[in-house]
Design a protein around this motif. Structure first.
Motif, PDB file in Angstrom:
ATOM      1  N   LYS A  34      -2.806  68.837  65.719  1.00  0.00           N
ATOM      2  CA  LYS A  34      -1.372  68.943  66.008  1.00  0.00           C
ATOM      3  C   LYS A  34      -0.868  70.334  65.636  1.00  0.00           C
ATOM      4  O   LYS A  34      -1.195  70.865  64.580  1.00  0.00           O
ATOM      5  CB  LYS A  34      -0.618  67.872  65.215  1.00  0.00           C
ATOM      6  N   ASN A  35      -0.103  70.947  66.549  1.00  0.00           N
ATOM      7  CA  ASN A  35       0.482  72.283  66.367  1.00  0.00           C
ATOM      8  C   ASN A  35      -0.552  73.397  66.224  1.00  0.00           C
ATOM      9  O   ASN A  35      -0.241  74.467  65.700  1.00  0.00           O
ATOM     10  CB  ASN A  35       1.434  72.305  65.164  1.00  0.00           C
ATOM     11  N   GLU A  36      -1.754  73.164  66.695  1.00  0.00           N
ATOM     12  CA  GLU A  36      -2.813  74.173  66.630  1.00  0.00           C
ATOM     13  C   GLU A  36      -2.918  74.910  67.961  1.00  0.00           C
ATOM     14  O   GLU A  36      -2.709  74.325  69.027  1.00  0.00           O
ATOM     15  CB  GLU A  36      -4.148  73.510  66.296  1.00  0.00           C
ATOM     16  N   SER A 173       8.739  68.539  77.271  1.00  0.00           N
ATOM     17  CA  SER A 173       8.398  68.633  75.836  1.00  0.00           C
ATOM     18  C   SER A 173       7.041  67.988  75.546  1.00  0.00           C
ATOM     19  O   SER A 173       6.945  67.046  74.741  1.00  0.00           O
ATOM     20  CB  SER A 173       9.481  67.971  74.983  1.00  0.00           C
ATOM     21  N   GLU A 175       3.147  67.317  74.217  1.00  0.00           N
ATOM     22  CA  GLU A 175       2.512  67.519  72.919  1.00  0.00           C
ATOM     23  C   GLU A 175       1.395  68.548  73.002  1.00  0.00           C
ATOM     24  O   GLU A 175       1.035  69.156  72.002  1.00  0.00           O
ATOM     25  CB  GLU A 175       1.983  66.190  72.386  1.00  0.00           C
ATOM     26  N   LYS A 202       4.726  79.438  69.686  1.00  0.00           N
ATOM     27  CA  LYS A 202       3.994  79.007  68.498  1.00  0.00           C
ATOM     28  C   LYS A 202       4.936  78.878  67.303  1.00  0.00           C
ATOM     29  O   LYS A 202       4.765  78.018  66.442  1.00  0.00           O
ATOM     30  CB  LYS A 202       2.874  80.009  68.193  1.00  0.00           C
ATOM     31  N   LYS A 203       5.952  79.733  67.266  1.00  0.00           N
ATOM     32  CA  LYS A 203       6.896  79.712  66.142  1.00  0.00           C
ATOM     33  C   LYS A 203       8.021  78.706  66.348  1.00  0.00           C
ATOM     34  O   LYS A 203       8.504  78.104  65.389  1.00  0.00           O
ATOM     35  CB  LYS A 203       7.493  81.108  65.947  1.00  0.00           C
ATOM     36  N   ASN A 204       8.432  78.527  67.615  1.00  0.00           N
ATOM     37  CA  ASN A 204       9.675  77.807  67.857  1.00  0.00           C
ATOM     38  C   ASN A 204       9.526  76.418  68.476  1.00  0.00           C
ATOM     39  O   ASN A 204      10.450  75.607  68.391  1.00  0.00           O
ATOM     40  CB  ASN A 204      10.582  78.645  68.767  1.00  0.00           C
ATOM     41  N   ASN A 206       7.312  72.724  69.206  1.00  0.00           N
ATOM     42  CA  ASN A 206       6.439  71.803  68.478  1.00  0.00           C
ATOM     43  C   ASN A 206       5.383  71.215  69.412  1.00  0.00           C
ATOM     44  O   ASN A 206       5.485  70.071  69.841  1.00  0.00           O
ATOM     45  CB  ASN A 206       7.292  70.697  67.849  1.00  0.00           C
ATOM     46  N   PHE A 207       4.378  72.010  69.775  1.00  0.00           N
ATOM     47  CA  PHE A 207       3.272  71.473  70.553  1.00  0.00           C
ATOM     48  C   PHE A 207       1.980  72.213  70.236  1.00  0.00           C
ATOM     49  O   PHE A 207       1.982  73.290  69.650  1.00  0.00           O
ATOM     50  CB  PHE A 207       3.560  71.522  72.062  1.00  0.00           C
ATOM     51  N   SER A 208       0.864  71.598  70.617  1.00  0.00           N
ATOM     52  CA  SER A 208      -0.444  72.230  70.488  1.00  0.00           C
ATOM     53  C   SER A 208      -0.744  72.978  71.783  1.00  0.00           C
ATOM     54  O   SER A 208      -0.204  72.648  72.843  1.00  0.00           O
ATOM     55  CB  SER A 208      -1.515  71.175  70.211  1.00  0.00           C
ATOM     56  N   ASP A 224      -5.678  79.989  66.723  1.00  0.00           N
ATOM     57  CA  ASP A 224      -6.124  79.673  65.363  1.00  0.00           C
ATOM     58  C   ASP A 224      -7.638  79.452  65.329  1.00  0.00           C
ATOM     59  O   ASP A 224      -8.309  79.856  64.388  1.00  0.00           O
ATOM     60  CB  ASP A 224      -5.427  78.404  64.854  1.00  0.00           C
TER      61      ASP A 224
END
Length: 325
Positions: A34-36, A173, A175, A202-204, A206-208, A224
């Motif tokens: 998640k968020n990667e 939106s 994921e 990536k900063k603002n 909310n997803f991978s 990452d």
């Protein structure tokens, strides 16, 4: 938290000439947290695009998933019906294709294409459509969005078309967003703007993110973790900075060595990788596919090789890992 997990994925195309399935992807394993931001890198023809498309079961008619699974929240996408997969595409997992001109509908305006995506997943009513579409274009930094909304794709520049594609991708939106060479065929200035836009997400947002590219600089700055793909097989994977600073596979080392570097006022002579990527029918299934092009091969390299875990998050498929230094 693991959001997506690809397990033992093997995809083939049937060859009438060879009378067998030729493996374009061979035993692919990786996960996305998640968020990667995950990068997939390799030469043209290494299988990057078909791997990205396989995640959403976008397989050409002549192709076939031979084995494996693609688990999204523990649900195997490859076992879902087409209608079930359509509910995931765009809403939960979105994809930005290489060429926006061929991906956008030529007979629909930008507004219609954004609204169609939102409407397909039951996320809007008609009264909100215009405001949402306008805000999405503003989110991707399009000037004068009110003018762009009513234009057709052929009336826009390549950079604006790509921004529209990105707006459509983030409209529900999702994921996970998959970007397949998002800066292909764009000039350098526009490439920089598109990549800055992605870095801002990536900063603002909310997803991978899965970023497919042949550009190691793009992968370094925006991911990452990274997967190095060659002939449909993973040669090496791990945290981006670790893999690119300290490559353990000769193929990764070769890719890095072929990047132009300046010493003083002079550019170093490029150290090219000899030969070229083989055709699909010549992809080895057991031994290292890079063997014929490798300057560091030994007798043992003719034996079957598999991806080996070196550290918590570092995998390499090579008998002579790091010994070429």
């Amino acid at each position: 938290m693991v959001l997506l997990e690809v397990k033992n994925l093997t995809l083939g195309f049937y060859s009438e000439k060879n009378k067998k399935w030729l493996k374009a992807l061979n035993n692919i394993n990786f996960s996305l947290n998640k968020n990667e931001f995950l990068g997939i890198v390799g030469e043209s023809g290494s299988g990057k695009t078909i791997l990205a498309n396989s995640i959403l079961n976008l397989i050409p008619k002549q192709g076939k998933i031979i084995s494996g699974s693609v688990l999204f929240k523990d649900k195997d996408i490859l076992k879902l019906s087409e209608n079930e997969v359509r509910k995931i595409r765009g809403k939960d997992i979105a994809i930005i294709f290489q060429d926006p001109m061929s991906s956008l509908h030529p007979l629909l305006t930008v507004k219609d294409q954004i609204v169609e995506t939102l409407h397909a997943h039951g996320l809007i009513n008609k009264t909100d459509a215009l405001d949402i579409a306008m805000n999405l274009l503003k989110d991707v930094k399009i000037d004068l969005p009110e003018l762009v909304l009513n234009k057709y794709p052929f009336m826009l520049s390549g950079g604006i078309r790509q921004r529209v594609m990105i707006a459509i991708a983030i409209s529900c939106s999702p994921e996970i967003v998959i970007a397949d060479e998002p800066t292909t065929a764009l000039d350098v200035t526009v490439q920089k703007d598109i990549l800055a836009l992605i870095k801002g997400f990536k900063k603002n947002l909310n997803f991978s993110f899965i970023l497919v590219s042949h550009d190691l600089g793009v992968i370094w700055e925006n991911t990452d973790r990274v997967i190095v793909l060659y002939c449909g097989r993973i040669m090496e994977s791990g945290k981006t900075k670790e893999v690119l600073r300290n490559p353990l596979h000769p193929y990764t080392f070769g890719l890095l060595s072929s990047i132009p570097r300046r010493t003083g006022n002079k550019l170093e002579i490029l150290k090219e990788i000899k030969g070229s990527i083989p055709s699909l029918q010549d992809f080895p299934e057991e031994i290292c596919p890079f063997l014929e092009r490798c300057n560091f091969a030994t007798k043992r390299c003719h034996d079957p090789v598999s991806l080996e875990q070196i550290d918590d998050d570092r995998f390499v498929a090579c008998f002579n890992k790091g010994m070429f230094r």
